[in-house]
Enzyme design. Structure first.
Site: not given
Ligand code: S3P
Length: 441
Positions: A26, A31, A99, A127, A172, A174, A320, A351, A392
């Site tokens: 994913k 990306r 997210g 979120r 993170s 993200q 995750d 979770r 999940r």
């Molecule tokens: C992800 C980063 C993680 C992960 C999410 C995918 C990503 O989140 O939990 O399922 O693709 O960068 P966080 O960056 O909030 O930890």
């Protein structure tokens, strides 16, 4: 984008046997579409995850003027428009449940010459977005959010972004990625330092698209003003999707299952370490490389698991996978303690609470703590449990049900399609007892 409600009837099931391949990663799929769209030329994405999350991201780039062809399942051709070629969309861009989609897009859209609005489903709308808004504002972005930093996000046209030296308070990927993507459009150097290393797909993929980027575990930096060049992305199978089968085959007696060519980026495989510490029998049969990422065939056989204290240093590498780990712990001998995992409370659901409540409903001994849980292994019974609309949680409960003494009805499972389309059929083919009930509503 909200699907009709779907419930499952799961387990108890027999041994898991044979070989199976899980869908594409994913994180990498999101990306690949994003960077393909901003590149010059035609990028091919093979192994693209046909999940709702990643399709939502592709649809958003369609709305921003990028042509994306789908010549076959899991295959995308992205006709990149270059760094400055996106066009304004006429109304809000819907990230669905994702997210990753919303946070990475916040950084990317902060660099554009037009305004955008990002919205999401009920779960995503709860979120926290402050974690990306704060550094992006420090770079000069103008972003409005709902109360408490929640979506929707209104991202105003770029009036000039400045590079930043950002020490992220959260581990993170993200957040790191949002800042780096804004950094493509910023003057000077953008640097992110993390409290603990997280998945580095953005950095690796920027390099593959020809953007100079320096990175090592826990740190990444780049300069604005370069160009992205189209390339071919081969997406490995998602370790997070394989995780459910690693746990299922570990806990169901008689199992012997092979998972083909699973992505083994070390920032993703913490669950493998944790399960092995618990006594799991998982071997890497064939190792290789796919699209610049390590992959391996994983053979997993049933084993007697015992409880452990999950090392907090492993948490970001298995962030995750905790719903699946909770199931392994509930069926292991002795006590498992999870700590340092407060981030789990702000995922697609809380979770920690969702898994504790669901496993308790099946008779497990789980005590929540602010940043984790204490789980004492024992027998599980049939009954009803709620996934809280979290993909999940739903899949983890389906695994737990295989060892329950009766059928488990799992509520609200439609969101499994966000990350793992076809899970039900694949799981059944491996030996899981799993049936969809007629859609509700
Ligand atoms: C992800 C980063 C993680 C992960 C999410 C995918 C990503 O989140 O939990 O399922 O693709 O960068 P966080 O960056 O909030 O930890």
């Amino acid at each position: 984008m909200s699907a009709p409600r779907l419930d499952w009837r799961a387990g108890p099931g027999g041994p898991l046997r044979g070989e199976l391949g899980v869908p594409g990663d994913k994180s990498v799929s999101h990306r690949a579409v994003m960077l393909g769209a901003l590149a010059e030329g035609r990028s091919e994405v093979h192994g693209f995850l046909e999940g709702e999350d990643t399709r939502a991201t592709a649809a958003i780039f369609g709305r921003l003027g990028v042509r994306i062809d789908a010549p076959g399942a899991s295959h995308r051709v992205v006709h990149g428009v270059g760094l400055h070629g996106l066009q304004a969309a006429s109304d809000a861009l819907d990230c669905g449940n994702a997210g990753t989609g919303m946070r990475l897009l916040a950084g990317l859209l902060a660099g554009q010459a037009f305004d955008s609005v990002l919205v999401g489903d009920v779960s995503l709308s709860r979120r926290p977005m402050g974690r990306v808004i704060t550094p992006l504002r420090a770079m000069g972005a103008v972003i409005d959010a709902g109360e408490g930093g929640l979506p929707p996000l209104r991202i105003h046209a770029n009036k000039g972004l400045q590079g930043i030296d950002f020490k992220s308070p959260v581990a993170s990927a993200q957040v790191k990625s949002a800042v780096l993507l804004a950094g493509l459009y910023a003057r000077g150097t953008t640097r992110v330092i993390e409290p603990h290393p997280t998945r580095d797909y953005t950095e690796r993929m920027l390099a593959a698209f020809g953007w100079p980027v320096r990175f090592s575990p826990g740190e990444a930096s780049l300069e604005g003003g370069h160009r992205l060049h189209a390339t071919q992305v081969v997406v490995p199978a998602d370790f997070s999707s394989a995780a459910f089968f690693l746990v299922a085959a570990s806990v169901v007696p008689g199992s012997d299952l092979c998972l083909r060519r699973v992505g083994m980026n070390p920032r993703r495989t913490g669950l493998l370490d944790a399960l092995r510490m618990m006594g799991a029998d998982i071997t890497l049969e064939t190792r290789g490389e796919q699209g610049g990422e390590p992959v391996a065939d994983l053979r997993v056989r049933h084993a007697r698991l015992h409880g452990i204290d999950v090392p907090p240093a492993l948490v970001p590498d298995m962030i995750d996978e905790f719903p699946a780990l909770f199931v392994a712990a509930a069926l292991a001998e002795g006590q498992t303690r999870v700590s340092g995992a407060a981030e789990l409370r702000v995922k697609e659901s809380d979770r920690i609470a969702a898994m504790a409540t669901a496993l308790q409903a099946l008779g497990a001994d789980v005590v929540e703590t602010p940043d984790g849980a204490i789980i004492r292994g024992g027998p599980l019974r049939g009954g009803e449990a709620d996934s809280h609309g979290d993909h999940r949680i739903a899949m983890s409960l389906a695994v737990a049900a295989q060892r329950a003494d009766g059928e488990v009805r799992i509520r609200d499972c439609a969101n499994v399609a966000t990350s793992f389309p076809g899970f039900e059929a694949l799981a059944r083919s491996a030996g899981l007892g799993l049936q969809a009930d007629a859609p509700v509503g």
